[in-house]
Design an enzyme around this catalytic site. Structure first.
Site, PDB file in Angstrom:
ATOM      1  N   ASP A   1       0.612  -5.304  10.070  1.00 55.31           N
ATOM      2  CA  ASP A   1       0.528  -5.726   8.675  1.00 55.31           C
ATOM      3  C   ASP A   1       1.614  -6.780   8.474  1.00 55.31           C
ATOM      4  O   ASP A   1       2.738  -6.603   8.924  1.00 55.31           O
ATOM      5  CB  ASP A   1       0.805  -4.520   7.772  1.00 55.31           C
ATOM      6  CG  ASP A   1      -0.059  -4.520   6.539  1.00 55.31           C
ATOM      7  OD1 ASP A   1      -0.065  -5.553   5.851  1.00 55.31           O
ATOM      8  OD2 ASP A   1      -0.703  -3.499   6.267  1.00 55.31           O
TER       9      ASP A   1
ATOM     10  N   ASP B   1      -0.985  -9.293   3.912  1.00 57.97           N
ATOM     11  CA  ASP B   1      -0.922  -8.668   2.603  1.00 57.97           C
ATOM     12  C   ASP B   1      -0.968  -9.703   1.477  1.00 57.97           C
ATOM     13  O   ASP B   1      -0.218 -10.689   1.516  1.00 57.97           O
ATOM     14  CB  ASP B   1       0.391  -7.889   2.530  1.00 57.97           C
ATOM     15  CG  ASP B   1       0.486  -6.966   1.339  1.00 57.97           C
ATOM     16  OD1 ASP B   1      -0.226  -5.959   1.324  1.00 57.97           O
ATOM     17  OD2 ASP B   1       1.278  -7.261   0.419  1.00 57.97           O
TER      18      ASP B   1
ATOM     19  N   HIS C   1      -5.603   2.256   2.158  1.00 56.67           N
ATOM     20  CA  HIS C   1      -4.473   3.028   1.626  1.00 56.67           C
ATOM     21  C   HIS C   1      -4.192   2.735   0.160  1.00 56.67           C
ATOM     22  O   HIS C   1      -3.266   3.302  -0.396  1.00 56.67           O
ATOM     23  CB  HIS C   1      -3.234   2.709   2.462  1.00 56.67           C
ATOM     24  CG  HIS C   1      -2.816   1.278   2.300  1.00 56.67           C
ATOM     25  ND1 HIS C   1      -3.609   0.227   2.722  1.00 56.67           N
ATOM     26  CD2 HIS C   1      -1.727   0.713   1.724  1.00 56.67           C
ATOM     27  CE1 HIS C   1      -3.005  -0.908   2.415  1.00 56.67           C
ATOM     28  NE2 HIS C   1      -1.867  -0.646   1.812  1.00 56.67           N
ATOM     29  N   ASP C   2      -4.952   1.847  -0.448  1.00 56.56           N
ATOM     30  CA  ASP C   2      -4.724   1.477  -1.843  1.00 56.56           C
ATOM     31  C   ASP C   2      -5.770   2.048  -2.793  1.00 56.56           C
ATOM     32  O   ASP C   2      -5.803   1.681  -3.966  1.00 56.56           O
ATOM     33  CB  ASP C   2      -4.753  -0.055  -1.996  1.00 56.56           C
ATOM     34  CG  ASP C   2      -3.527  -0.716  -1.393  1.00 56.56           C
ATOM     35  OD1 ASP C   2      -2.481  -0.048  -1.299  1.00 56.56           O
ATOM     36  OD2 ASP C   2      -3.626  -1.898  -1.023  1.00 56.56           O
TER      37      ASP C   2
HETATM   38  O1  ISL Z   1      -2.223  -4.116  -7.519  1.00 58.68           O
HETATM   39  C1  ISL Z   1      -3.408  -4.412  -7.565  1.00 58.68           C
HETATM   40  C2  ISL Z   1      -4.069  -4.315  -8.820  1.00 58.68           C
HETATM   41  O2  ISL Z   1      -3.956  -2.976  -9.262  1.00 58.68           O
HETATM   42  C3  ISL Z   1      -4.154  -4.733  -6.345  1.00 58.68           C
HETATM   43  O3  ISL Z   1      -5.212  -5.556  -6.517  1.00 58.68           O
HETATM   44  C4  ISL Z   1      -3.170  -5.296  -5.389  1.00 58.68           C
HETATM   45  O4  ISL Z   1      -3.117  -6.670  -5.518  1.00 58.68           O
HETATM   46  C5  ISL Z   1      -3.542  -4.969  -4.014  1.00 58.68           C
HETATM   47  O5  ISL Z   1      -3.753  -3.616  -3.965  1.00 58.68           O
HETATM   48  C6  ISL Z   1      -2.423  -5.435  -3.089  1.00 58.68           C
HETATM   49  O6  ISL Z   1      -2.118  -4.507  -2.105  1.00 58.68           O
HETATM   50  C7  ISL Z   1      -1.237  -4.827  -1.094  1.00 58.68           C
HETATM   51  O7  ISL Z   1       0.004  -5.319  -1.563  1.00 58.68           O
HETATM   52  C8  ISL Z   1       0.825  -4.428  -2.301  1.00 58.68           C
HETATM   53  C9  ISL Z   1       0.958  -3.055  -1.652  1.00 58.68           C
HETATM   54  O8  ISL Z   1       1.489  -2.145  -2.569  1.00 58.68           O
HETATM   55  C10 ISL Z   1      -0.358  -2.534  -1.156  1.00 58.68           C
HETATM   56  O9  ISL Z   1      -0.193  -1.306  -0.501  1.00 58.68           O
HETATM   57  C11 ISL Z   1      -0.954  -3.585  -0.269  1.00 58.68           C
HETATM   58  O10 ISL Z   1      -2.115  -3.177   0.384  1.00 58.68           O
HETATM   59  C12 ISL Z   1       2.168  -5.071  -2.402  1.00 58.68           C
HETATM   60  O11 ISL Z   1       2.667  -5.388  -1.134  1.00 58.68           O
END
Ligand code: ISL
Ligand code: CA
Length: 640
Positions: free
Chosen positions: A181, A282, A411-412
């Protein structure tokens, strides 16, 4: 490409790549179909007329921002029709590991690198050919590793660089690939670069970030952070605001500053020299911020939720930086790249990942993860027809120069299975259906850890059980506005922690065999037969089913390379397609609903290979008994 002005017609905007993506997003959010825009009456309306009609909802600022955004792109994506090349990643089956929760080798409650090494044979046996590792770099873990303190060091809980080298060697020994990542839109505030600014505010490092001098009460603009509150943190010692589009410990890097970019490229080459096979980048579409950092449109933020977003999600120098990074870092190593690009639609995606563009190999688009107009924090039942529509729309509109990533979990996001149904017996069917879908469509599948087991959401008891900075901030803010009960319902619905609880290796072991000690994040502890040990060797388990399809895919070139032809697309709840490569042909059909579904295709010469229903399974169909598909049934046939 002609400039878009208020005299342009809606159809001109729709012909424009950014215009099409933005209008599609608006149609999605307002739950209108594309037909609404392609209707000749609407298509011929001039923007200035539309502006008049909509003046109550959208003010001048909105139109200014829109026109700026549209005119920031003057290239058109190309849909080529050439012979497709097949680099390794187009035929790979990726597996995303969330290392903190995969396997704890030294029993301190945190998953680690040696834990991954222990389980490589499990992944190999599943049929995985490439691994994407969520961040393992040194980090204070404000956002669980997405806030990097040192790009050249491994996080203490994860192990050492020697452990990492061992992992890489063991992955390669098994003929698998490893991608890292890469979080380079921002660093942790504890990163040396920012610490240098605090030590010496006049050092060149001040140009590495967005540092805007001023009074505490005067914010530089109205941009909002994705994790709540303004996108600015005040540092009294600098008498300045510093930009953070995510948490206030994740400070955005200033890509305008060339020495900063050079350092990043050097760091990327350093990892590639070690032998990693590529990267998942990312939020990489956020790196170019609009000059002058102007205020975002409040009206626009009603559509996209975050004020200011239009000023950086497809910024003016995005392509320039990406092409430079490709040239300086990826290309010399022939490294693979997949970009995480929230907010991007298909046309922009083609400009980011079209083969001829020399930017990325693939992108992750997110338009399919929620039903139209809803967000992850809304409590609702996801309609699988949405997924069908998304894949048909996308796969029917790309040329030979574009290759799609296929995923439904990461994971999001909460588990897709739980979004579709809360009924445990049906969840297993749905889990199999979803896995079958991403493993049989045209593109590269990404399985998120636990997805192969049919993992579902957790019954967390309170916000104290959660660890994610996003949901904790969200809960606090919403509690103040709407009270703790409502705040909890939405937090429980949308929390990213559902996907982040430790892997279930064996339900009969303490902590499900993840660790001897209480993990950093605990699930609800319900035993539902979802563990690896509980499913291995059980022919009808989600795990064995998934394994079977991966093996089938590995043997059947039609599933890897075949063209995709969707059939009976208008039939609700029915999703069916052929995959054809030379003389090989596979047919896949699915019932996207929890009710029986009658279908009218003549399938009698097809050889039924795999299904998520095993009772009464026959390889040949008989006309009388097989007219219907059962709830969430999926069947894969060999046609020759
Ligand atoms: O935060 C968002 C809107 O709720 C998402 O669209 C966000 O832009 C997206 O989930 C980004 O994720 C990535 O970057 C983040 C990190 O927390 C996440 O885990 C990663 O996958 C910041 O680095
Ligand atoms: Ca550990």
């Amino acid at each position: 490409m002609d400039k878009i002005t208020l005299n342009s017609k809606i159809k001109d905007v729709y012909e424009h790549p950014v215009g099409r993506d933005v209008l599609d997003k608006i149609l999605m959010v307002t739950k209108k179909g594309r037909g609404w825009i392609t209707n000749p009456v609407v298509a011929n309306i001039k923007l200035k007329t539309l502006k008049k009609i909509l003046h109550k909802d959208f003010n001048d600022k909105f139109w200014d921002q829109m026109l700026w955004l549209l005119n920031s792109e003057d290239e058109t994506p190309q849909d080529l029709d050439e012979k497709v090349k097949y680099p390794w990643w187009k035929e790979a089956v990726f597996y995303q590991i969330y290392p903190r929760s995969f396997k704890d080798s030294n029993n301190d409650g945190f998953g680690d690198i040696l834990g991954i090494v222990e389980k490589l044979d499990y992944l190999k046996d599943l049929g995985i050919t490439a691994i994407w590792l969520s961040p393992v770099y040194d980090s204070p873990n404000n956002d669980m590793g997405y806030d990097i303190r040192d790009y050249h060091k491994i996080m203490e809980e994860m192990g050492t660089m020697a452990d990492f080298d061992l992992l890489l060697a063991e992955v390669h020994k098994r003929d698998m690939r490893l991608i890292m990542d890469l979080v380079i839109n921002h660093t942790s505030d504890e990163h040396e670069w920012f610490q240098n600014v605090l030590k010496d505010p006049d050092s060149d490092y001040k140009n590495y970030y967005f540092i805007v001098p001023g009074k505490e009460e005067e914010l530089p603009n109205n941009w909002q952070s994705f994790f709540g509150g303004p996108a600015w943190r005040y540092f009294p010692e600098l008498s300045a605001h510093v930009m953070h589009t995510f948490s206030d410990k994740q400070l955005d890097l200033n890509w305008e500053h060339e020495p900063m970019r050079e350092e990043l490229y050097g760091m990327i080459r350093w990892w590639l020299e070690k032998g990693v096979d590529g990267f998942r980048l990312d939020v990489i579409n956020y790196i170019s911020k609009r000059e002058g950092l102007p205020n975002g449109s409040k009206d626009l933020s009603k559509i996209i939720q975050f004020t200011g977003f239009e000023n950086f999600y497809y910024g003016p120098k995005l392509h320039e930086y990406l092409q430079e990074m490709n040239r300086e870092a990826f290309k010399p190593f022939n490294a693979f790249s997949v970009a995480e690009t929230p907010g991007i639609g298909l046309e922009m995606a083609k400009l980011l990942a079209g083969e001829e563009r020399q930017e990325f190999d693939m992108v992750f688009i997110f338009d399919h993860l929620e039903s139209s107009g809803l967000t992850r924090f809304d409590h609702y039942q996801y309609d699988l027809n949405n997924l069908k529509k998304f894949y048909i729309d996308y796969l029917n509109h790309v040329g030979s120069n574009y290759w799609m990533s296929l995923f439904v979990e990461n994971h999001d996001n909460p588990r897709m299975v739980s979004k579709v149904t809360k009924i445990p017996a049906l969840q297993k069917k749905v889990a199999k259906l979803l896995n079958a879908m991403i493993l049989t469509l045209r593109g590269t599948p990404f399985i998120f850890q636990g997805q192969e087991l049919g993992a579902r959401d957790q019954h967390f008891q309170s916000i104290d059980d959660m660890r994610d900075v996003e949901v904790i901030n969200f809960y606090k803010k919403l509690s103040q506005k709407a009270g703790p009960e409502r705040a909890w319902i939405h937090s429980l619905t949308g929390s990213r922690d559902h996907a982040r609880v430790p892997m279930i290796w064996d339900e009969d072991q303490p902590n499900n065999g993840f660790s001897d000690c209480t993990p950093w994040l605990c699930g609800d502890g319900l035993k539902l037969g979802l563990g690896v040990a509980q499913q291995e060797g059980q022919p009808y388990s989600v795990l064995e089913f998934t394994k079977k399809i991966i093996a089938f895919r590995a043997q059947n070139v039609a599933l890897r390379r075949g063209e995709v032809d969707f059939v009976q697309v208008g039939k609700k709840n029915y999703f069916a397609y052929y995959r054809t490569y030379k003389d090989k042909k596979v047919f896949v059909e699915m019932n996207l609903s929890p009710r029986d579904l009658y279908r009218h295709l003549s399938l009698k010469d097809y050889h039924r290979s795999i299904s998520n229903y095993h009772d009464g399974f026959r390889t040949k169909l008989s006309f009388q008994s097989d007219l219907k598909l059962r709830p969430y049934e999926v069947v894969i046939y060999e046609v020759n």
